[in-house]
Design an enzyme around this catalytic site. Structure first.
Site, mmCIF file in Angstrom:
data_model
loop_
_atom_site.group_PDB
_atom_site.id
_atom_site.type_symbol
_atom_site.label_atom_id
_atom_site.label_comp_id
_atom_site.label_asym_id
_atom_site.label_seq_id
_atom_site.Cartn_x
_atom_site.Cartn_y
_atom_site.Cartn_z
ATOM 1 N N TYR A 49 15.956 -1.971 -8.737
ATOM 2 C CA TYR A 49 16.678 -1.313 -7.431
ATOM 3 C C TYR A 49 16.366 0.097 -7.464
ATOM 4 O O TYR A 49 16.342 0.694 -8.597
ATOM 5 C CB TYR A 49 18.155 -1.471 -7.166
ATOM 6 C CG TYR A 49 18.607 -2.403 -6.090
ATOM 7 C CD1 TYR A 49 18.490 -1.737 -5.020
ATOM 8 C CD2 TYR A 49 19.219 -3.581 -6.195
ATOM 9 C CE1 TYR A 49 18.764 -2.162 -3.633
ATOM 10 C CE2 TYR A 49 19.695 -4.115 -5.108
ATOM 11 C CZ TYR A 49 19.376 -3.690 -3.978
ATOM 12 O OH TYR A 49 19.806 -4.013 -2.763
ATOM 13 N N GLU A 51 16.624 2.705 -4.915
ATOM 14 C CA GLU A 51 16.930 3.491 -3.531
ATOM 15 C C GLU A 51 16.668 5.079 -3.702
ATOM 16 O O GLU A 51 16.995 5.532 -4.934
ATOM 17 C CB GLU A 51 18.453 3.535 -3.205
ATOM 18 C CG GLU A 51 18.709 2.318 -2.529
ATOM 19 C CD GLU A 51 20.270 2.141 -2.018
ATOM 20 O OE1 GLU A 51 21.029 2.897 -2.080
ATOM 21 O OE2 GLU A 51 20.471 1.031 -1.610
ATOM 22 N N ASP A 195 0.035 3.796 15.966
ATOM 23 C CA ASP A 195 0.180 2.295 15.421
ATOM 24 C C ASP A 195 -1.072 1.714 15.115
ATOM 25 O O ASP A 195 -1.677 1.122 15.905
ATOM 26 C CB ASP A 195 1.234 1.539 16.256
ATOM 27 C CG ASP A 195 1.748 0.255 15.592
ATOM 28 O OD1 ASP A 195 0.958 -0.435 14.336
ATOM 29 O OD2 ASP A 195 2.843 -0.482 15.948
ATOM 30 N N THR A 221 1.231 -1.609 9.257
ATOM 31 C CA THR A 221 1.570 -2.582 8.260
ATOM 32 C C THR A 221 0.450 -2.583 7.221
ATOM 33 O O THR A 221 -0.445 -2.027 7.516
ATOM 34 C CB THR A 221 1.434 -4.138 8.836
ATOM 35 O OG1 THR A 221 0.415 -4.336 9.647
ATOM 36 C CG2 THR A 221 2.797 -4.169 9.873
ATOM 37 N N LYS A 224 -2.685 -6.660 7.427
ATOM 38 C CA LYS A 224 -3.749 -7.521 8.437
ATOM 39 C C LYS A 224 -5.272 -6.844 8.066
ATOM 40 O O LYS A 224 -5.574 -7.507 6.801
ATOM 41 C CB LYS A 224 -3.287 -6.699 9.796
ATOM 42 C CG LYS A 224 -2.056 -7.282 10.274
ATOM 43 C CD LYS A 224 -1.723 -6.748 11.764
ATOM 44 C CE LYS A 224 -0.262 -7.344 12.077
ATOM 45 N NZ LYS A 224 0.984 -6.215 11.733
ATOM 46 N N ARG A 230 2.800 -8.172 2.493
ATOM 47 C CA ARG A 230 3.473 -7.879 3.709
ATOM 48 C C ARG A 230 4.236 -6.725 3.380
ATOM 49 O O ARG A 230 5.454 -6.576 2.773
ATOM 50 C CB ARG A 230 4.365 -9.006 3.988
ATOM 51 C CG ARG A 230 3.631 -10.324 4.092
ATOM 52 C CD ARG A 230 3.091 -10.360 5.055
ATOM 53 N NE ARG A 230 3.526 -10.560 6.419
ATOM 54 C CZ ARG A 230 3.646 -11.401 7.268
ATOM 55 N NH1 ARG A 230 3.228 -12.587 7.118
ATOM 56 N NH2 ARG A 230 4.264 -11.248 8.403
#
Ligand code: DSN
Length: 405
Positions: A49, A51, A195, A221, A224, A230
């Site tokens: 973790y 954060e 984008d 992203t 692609k 991902r």
């Protein structure tokens, strides 16, 4: 070993690997990642973790994670030539939502390309939170050309005065004119967001013009054409770094997925190599060769062709809808998706078109000289879409070709 602990899931993963290997995978938003990207994705970093951001976390034990994330940030900045990179968005939609949180209040006006014309849900489409919570105005493509008319975009922008303008989308076969969008945004003092989810790999490899220096914010992203895991990134000018970082965390997300961050770093490293430039240019050469071969066989391509990795086919003239065509193609081992075409008279779940892309098949090793063969298969499938024997024969031919690679 997974196969000992959970043989059912192990068998399903193996079955999916086999399925993928037998298909011409032509979904325009997919690709085949390298073994190195897969290894990073499946690493112990998933246990952590973290954060916060490098050097400023809310949990201990970040000695290694900070280095991983900083490498990903530095590589993204270098590859795309930008001041700042946030590599934590969990995917494209959260990345775009962070932009809304950074620059807009609910009810403010945002402008984007409408979904059925090739835009994205998160650019203000009505069923998305972005269309419900903000005042969205949408631009289209021209009916006669299938491409965006920058004069129409300018008129709409001047009339509606959006605070944020999105360019880019999910079904745009042509080059995005970033300087023209930037000029319009400047006129009304709007923030331009490019984008580039679909074309990020082409931009990185020099096969599509870059929005850097034109758009203040770039979202993408990473899975692609960029051929990573991902995930997503937000790239921006230095003056927006703080507001973007705050919007991602704590604004929208908790702990980043550190295994994904590592895999993004690996993909960015791969995309910075000379071979990736060649890859990006071959993706486009393949798409152009395929588009030409489809046109020769009487297919109606939105905008008449392609400049990038993506082809959008309107099947109306072939007397078949997109969904049965996509299903028949899948049976013939050609995997793509049914898709709305601009001004589609049919419903989104049963539209007139299919969308395909060449990022995955280029990774697999296919070259422009093989594109006429693929066009031929697509043509034969459409003609024989209800003949299972014919589809199975084509499926065997596809497998035979893939077996030679
Ligand atoms: N899933 C993306 C695509 O297929 O283009 C859109 O969100």
């Amino acid at each position: 070993m997974l196969s000992n602990v959970d043989p059912e899931i192990a068998a399903l993963i193996q079955a999916e690997a086999t399925r993928q290997s037998r298909k011409l995978r032509m979904i325009a938003s997919e690709n085949d990642v390298s073994a190195a990207v897969l290894e990073a994705t499946g690493s112990v970093l998933t246990n952590k973790y973290s954060e916060g951001y490098p050097g400023k976390r809310y949990y201990e034990g970040q000695q290694i994670i900070d280095q991983v994330e900083q490498l990903a940030i530095d590589r993204a900045r270098a590859l795309f030539g930008v001041d700042h990179a946030n590599v934590q968005p969990l995917s494209g939609a959260p990345a775009n939502l962070a932009v809304y949180l950074a620059f807009l209040q609910p009810g403010d006006t945002v402008m984007g390309m409408s979904l059925p014309m090739g835009g994205h849900l998160t650019h203000g489409w009505s069923v998305s939170a972005t269309g419900k919570w903000f005042r969205a105005v949408q631009y289209d493509v021209r009916k006669d050309t299938g491409v965006v008319d920058m004069d129409e975009v300018r008129s709409l922008a001047l009339a509606e005065r959006p605070k944020v303008i999105f360019c880019g989308g999910t079904a745009i076969p042509r080059t995005i004119d970033f300087p023209a969008f930037a000029a319009i945004a400047r006129e009304i003092d709007a923030v331009l967001v490019a984008d580039i989810a679909h074309i990020a790999g082409l931009v990185a490899g020099g096969a599509h013009p870059s929005p850097a220096g034109h758009a203040q914010v770039i979202t993408t992203t990473t899975h692609k054409t960029l051929r990573g895991p991902r995930g997503a990134m937000i790239l921006c000018d230095a003056e927006y770094a703080k507001v973007i970082d705050r919007a991602v965390f704590p604004g929208l997300q908790g702990g980043p997925h550190d295994h994904t961050t590592a895999a993004i770093a690996v993909a960015l490293h791969e995309a910075a190599q000379p071979e990736f430039r060649e890859y990006a240019h071959t993706v486009v050469a393949n798409a152009k060769a395929l588009a030409d071969a489809l046109l020769e066989r009487g297919f109606d391509l939105v905008s008449g062709g392609t400049d990038n990795h993506l082809i959008l086919i309107d099947l109306t003239s072939k007397a078949i809808a997109g969904k049965p065509a996509a299903q028949a193609l899948d049976r013939a081992n050609i995997e793509l998706n049914y898709n709305a075409v601009p001004f589609d008279p049919r419903k989104p779940f049963d539209p007139s078109g299919i969308r395909l892309g060449t990022a995955g098949i280029t990774t697999r090793g296919l070259k422009p000289e093989q594109m006429p063969l693929i066009a031929d298969w697509i043509d034969r499938v459409i003609a024989a879409h209800d003949n299972d024997q014919a589809l199975d024969r084509i499926a065997a031919e596809v497998e035979e070709l893939l077996g030679t690679l």
